[in-house]
Design an enzyme around this catalytic site. Structure first.
Site, short mmCIF file in Angstrom:
data_model
loop_
_atom_site.label_atom_id
_atom_site.label_comp_id
_atom_site.label_asym_id
_atom_site.label_seq_id
_atom_site.Cartn_x
_atom_site.Cartn_y
_atom_site.Cartn_z
N ARG A 1 0.82 -1.22 0.00
CA ARG A 1 0.00 0.00 0.00
C ARG A 1 0.86 1.27 0.00
O ARG A 1 0.51 2.28 0.60
CB ARG A 1 -0.98 0.01 1.18
CG ARG A 1 -1.96 -1.15 1.18
CD ARG A 1 -2.85 -1.15 -0.05
NE ARG A 1 -3.69 -2.34 -0.10
CZ ARG A 1 -3.40 -3.45 -0.77
NH1 ARG A 1 -2.27 -3.53 -1.48
NH2 ARG A 1 -4.21 -4.48 -0.77
N SER B 1 -11.74 -1.25 2.13
CA SER B 1 -10.98 -1.70 3.29
C SER B 1 -10.30 -0.50 3.95
O SER B 1 -9.55 0.23 3.31
CB SER B 1 -9.93 -2.72 2.84
OG SER B 1 -9.18 -3.17 3.94
N GLU C 1 -5.40 2.30 5.69
CA GLU C 1 -5.10 2.15 4.27
C GLU C 1 -5.75 3.30 3.51
O GLU C 1 -5.20 3.82 2.54
CB GLU C 1 -5.64 0.81 3.79
CG GLU C 1 -5.58 0.56 2.31
CD GLU C 1 -6.12 -0.80 1.94
OE1 GLU C 1 -6.90 -0.87 0.98
OE2 GLU C 1 -5.78 -1.80 2.61
#
Length: 298
Positions: free
Chosen positions: A170, A220, A290
């Site tokens: 990420r 998410s 995230e």
């Protein structure tokens, strides 16, 4: 103001626009100025004006993995979704920053190219996907990216190789240097078109089954801590289904925060902070987001 001169030249610039119209969470305050450039030349002109006049600049893609605080964003916000061309050249696919990851993955598949199947259901843009090294079902952008074309804040055009992008979980170098992704080229492999499309259909069916797609959400929320899975920790901590205002940790998929109706960005952030606090107390694990969080407090 210089920005309004660009508007007179035909660049799509709006004032005081609620960003909740564009975010996948349907939350977020106003942009002082909001631009939708249609060409890289327009992007360059906008960036030049912001630098010369010390106007704060924020770049947004599809706003799918993004929370904008309720106080909105000062200066200029550029949304790149009008830059959406996708080209196929042999085993390579080049997509503009505003092209969706889904459209790019299916363009590759329809040309019998394999390597982007994992991305079949990722709702973001190519620019955002490259920015955060988006991934799903065991695949990540870094595995397919050959090169990335950017415009620096100083107005210089550059091309980064895969290695120069400094990809990790990420993460990419773009998060550190603030460059603006204009396009990315993906190096893929020839495959069986029907098998590729079948696999993508399977992954999308899995996504529909597992994820709360019936509500607005930013996907998410938390990065996966090493050696742990976020969903089971949230469930064991008794936080699945927890709701603050209109924001709820999904009863269908723990770790996804959905807008059940009328949620504000503050609701989202309060719930995120509560989950982080409880997980830290219960497991001594720091949950990092995230999702990208930007903008001013209300």
């Amino acid at each position: 103001m210089e920005l309004l001169n660009l508007k007179k030249q035909g660049i799509d610039i709006k004032e005081q626009i609620p960003l909740s119209r564009y975010t996948f969470t349907k939350t977020g305050g106003e942009a002082e100025y909001l631009a939708f450039p249609k060409t890289t030349d327009e992007v360059e002109k906008l960036v030049k004006v912001t630098q010369e006049n010390k106007i704060p600049l924020t770049i947004i893609g599809n706003a799918s993995n993004l929370i904008i605080r309720d106080g909105g964003i000062d200066g200029l916000v550029i949304i790149l979704t009008e830059l959406k061309n996708i080209e196929v050249n042999g085993n390579e696919v080049t997509a503009d920053a505003g092209a969706t990851i889904v459209d790019t993955a299916f363009t590759a598949a329809n040309h019998g190219l394999s390597g982007m199947e994992f991305a079949a259901g990722i709702p973001g843009s190519i620019g955002g996907g490259v920015f955060m090294n988006a991934g799903a079902y065991g695949g990540e952008m870094q595995e397919a990216v050959k090169s990335v074309n950017v415009l620096t804040r100083a107005g210089e055009y550059k091309t980064y190789s895969n290695q120069e992008m400094d990809f990790s979980y990420r993460h990419s170098i773009i998060q550190e240097n603030g460059d603006i992704v204009l396009s990315a080229t993906f190096s893929l492999k020839p495959g069986n078109k029907l098998q590729i499309l079948d696999h993508m259909d399977y992954l999308n069916a899995l996504r529909r089954y597992k994820q709360p797609l019936e509500y607005p959400s930013c996907g998410s929320v938390f990065k996966r801590p090493k050696g742990h899975f976020v969903g089971p920790m949230i469930i064991k901590a008794g936080l699945q289904g927890k709701q603050i205002g209109g924001a709820q940790d999904s009863t269908k998929h723990a770790g996804f925060i959905v807008n059940k109706g009328g949620a504000t960005a503050t609701d989202y952030l309060d719930l995120i902070h509560l989950i982080q606090k409880v997980i830290k107390e219960k497991y001594d694990i720091d949950l990092h987001t995230e999702v990208r969080i930007i903008g001013k407090e209300n």
